[in-house]
Design an enzyme around this catalytic site. Sequence first.
Site, PDB file in Angstrom:
ATOM      1  N   LYS A 143       0.866  -1.180   0.000  1.00 30.93           N
ATOM      2  CA  LYS A 143       0.000   0.000   0.000  1.00 30.93           C
ATOM      3  C   LYS A 143       0.899   1.225   0.000  1.00 30.93           C
ATOM      4  CE  LYS A 143      -3.674   2.389   2.517  1.00 30.93           C
ATOM      5  NZ  LYS A 143      -4.543   2.378   3.718  1.00 30.93           N
ATOM      6  N   ARG A 191     -10.901   9.692   1.242  1.00 33.47           N
ATOM      7  CA  ARG A 191     -10.810  10.356   2.552  1.00 33.47           C
ATOM      8  C   ARG A 191     -11.939  11.350   2.754  1.00 33.47           C
ATOM      9  NH1 ARG A 191      -4.169  10.901   2.382  1.00 33.47           N
ATOM     10  NH2 ARG A 191      -3.797   8.673   2.777  1.00 33.47           N
ATOM     11  N   GLU A 232       7.885  -6.806   1.832  1.00 29.86           N
ATOM     12  CA  GLU A 232       6.563  -6.903   2.443  1.00 29.86           C
ATOM     13  C   GLU A 232       5.884  -8.229   2.079  1.00 29.86           C
ATOM     14  OE1 GLU A 232       5.318  -4.955   4.584  1.00 29.86           O
ATOM     15  OE2 GLU A 232       6.410  -3.068   4.428  1.00 29.86           O
ATOM     16  N   LYS A 262      -2.190  -1.582  -3.648  1.00 31.83           N
ATOM     17  CA  LYS A 262      -3.016  -0.371  -3.660  1.00 31.83           C
ATOM     18  C   LYS A 262      -2.117   0.842  -3.831  1.00 31.83           C
ATOM     19  CE  LYS A 262      -6.424   2.129  -0.827  1.00 31.83           C
ATOM     20  NZ  LYS A 262      -7.138   2.189   0.462  1.00 31.83           N
ATOM     21  N   SER A 284     -10.194   5.297  -5.233  1.00 33.88           N
ATOM     22  CA  SER A 284     -11.150   6.372  -5.497  1.00 33.88           C
ATOM     23  C   SER A 284     -10.648   7.363  -6.536  1.00 33.88           C
ATOM     24  CB  SER A 284     -11.467   7.102  -4.190  1.00 33.88           C
ATOM     25  OG  SER A 284     -10.278   7.645  -3.604  1.00 33.88           O
TER      26      SER A 284
END
Length: 426
Positions: A293, A303, A331, A346, A372
Site C-alpha cells: 500500500k 478520505r 513486504e 493499492k 477512489s
Amino acid sequence: MAFTVSFSPANVQMLQARSGHGHATFGSCSAVPRAGPRLRSTAVRVSSEQEAAAAVRAPSGRTIEECEADAVAGKFPAPPPLVRPKAPEGTPEIRPLDMAKRPRRNRKSPALRAAFQETSISPANFVLPLFIHEGEEDAPIGAMPGCYRLGWRHGLLDEVYKARDVGVNSFVLFPKVPDALKSPTGDEAYNDNGLVPRTIRLLKDKFPDIVIYTDVALDPYSSDGHDGIVREDGVIMNDETVYQLCKQAVSQARAGADVVSPSDMMDGRIGALRSALDAEGFHDVSIMSYTAKYASSFYGPFREALDSNPRFGDKKTYQMNPANYREALIETAADEAEGADILLVKPGLPYLDIIRLLRDHSALPIAAYQVSGEYSMIKAGGALGMVDEQKVMMESLMCLRRAGADVILTYFARHAAAVLCGMGPK
C-alpha cells in the site's frame, strides 16, 4: 415399426407430390401421441427411413443421394468465385514482405480474437467497496459521482441486492464514524455493537452466502485521522497499534466477517492478527493483507467519503514510497511468512508493475484496489466527453487482471458486472 406423426394438410400435399404416394416417411421425425380429435391436421403413416431420406432435398432441389453420386463420379459443383477486395486508388504495388510469422493472422476476426484471448474477467473477480454510516438516508459523495454513504439498514441492503443481481457477491465495508466516537486510541474500532459489526450481522442475516471483507485500521476511528496511535511527538506507534488492530479483527470475525483486511501497514500485524484470530477459534477467517500500500495521491476522494484525512502530517512513515519497487518483495515475504491468505496492491492501475511483481513471486491470490482517485478520473473524463467512460472502465479492469490480479476491489463493480452480463449500465 410404424408410428404416427402430425402434419398440416398443406405439408401432406407437398410430400405426396414429391413422393408420388399417399404417405411419406421421415426417419428423424418425432412421434406425436394420439390423443383426442385433431384440428386442421392429417395423420401420416411413416413406413421407412429410405423414403424419408429421399424426400429431403438440397436447396437446388436435388436429393442427398444425387449429390453423393455426383461426388463419387467426380462431378463437383463450381465454387463461388474468389473475390479479392480492392485497395484504394494510389496504393503502391509491392512484393509482399517475406515473413514466416505474421501475428495479425490471429487477430483478423472476432472469432479468432475471442479464441486466443489470454485474460478473462467476470463478476466473480470483483469486490464492491461500500461506504456506510449511521443515518437513515443515503448521502452522495461529491468527489465520487455515483457513490454514496449508505444508510446501513436500508440503502446498504438495496445496493447489495442490486449487485448480487448482476453476479457480484463480495463486498468490503468502510464506515463513516461519528466524530463523537473518535478517540486518539480508536477504541470504537472493536466495539461489538459498533457500526461495522452491526452491519455484518445484518448482511449475513439477509444474504448468508455473500463474502464480507472488512477494513482493519484505526483511521476511521482515530481523532487524529492516522492508521495508528499517534505519540505526542507525532510518531505513529507500531506495536501498540497492532494490539488495537487485533481486538478490531476479532470483533469483526465475531460478527461474521469472512475476510479481515489490515490496511494500516504496521510491521508484524499479519502474524499478530493470525494468532489473535486463531486463539479465539476463528481459524477459518481469512486475512487479506494490504501488502504493498503506497503513500499515494490517488486516495483523496476516499478520505472525503470517510472524513478521515490526517489531522496533521502525512502517512509516509508507514505507507510505502511510490518510487520503490523491490521493497514490495520485502513486504510480500513477511506477509507470506506470517500467514496472509491474500496479498493486495493499492492503488491499482498506476502500480501494474507491482501487481505483476507479486504475481511472479507468490503463489497466493493477488488482489488489486482500483482506488477512489482512479474511479473519479474515469468518471470525470467520461462526463467531459474526453473518453468513453464504459470502454475505459472495462479496459482498466482488464489491465488489472492481465497484470495478475485475481480479485479487484473497484467502485465500478456493479456497473462492470452489468456490462459483462449484457445488461448495460445499472
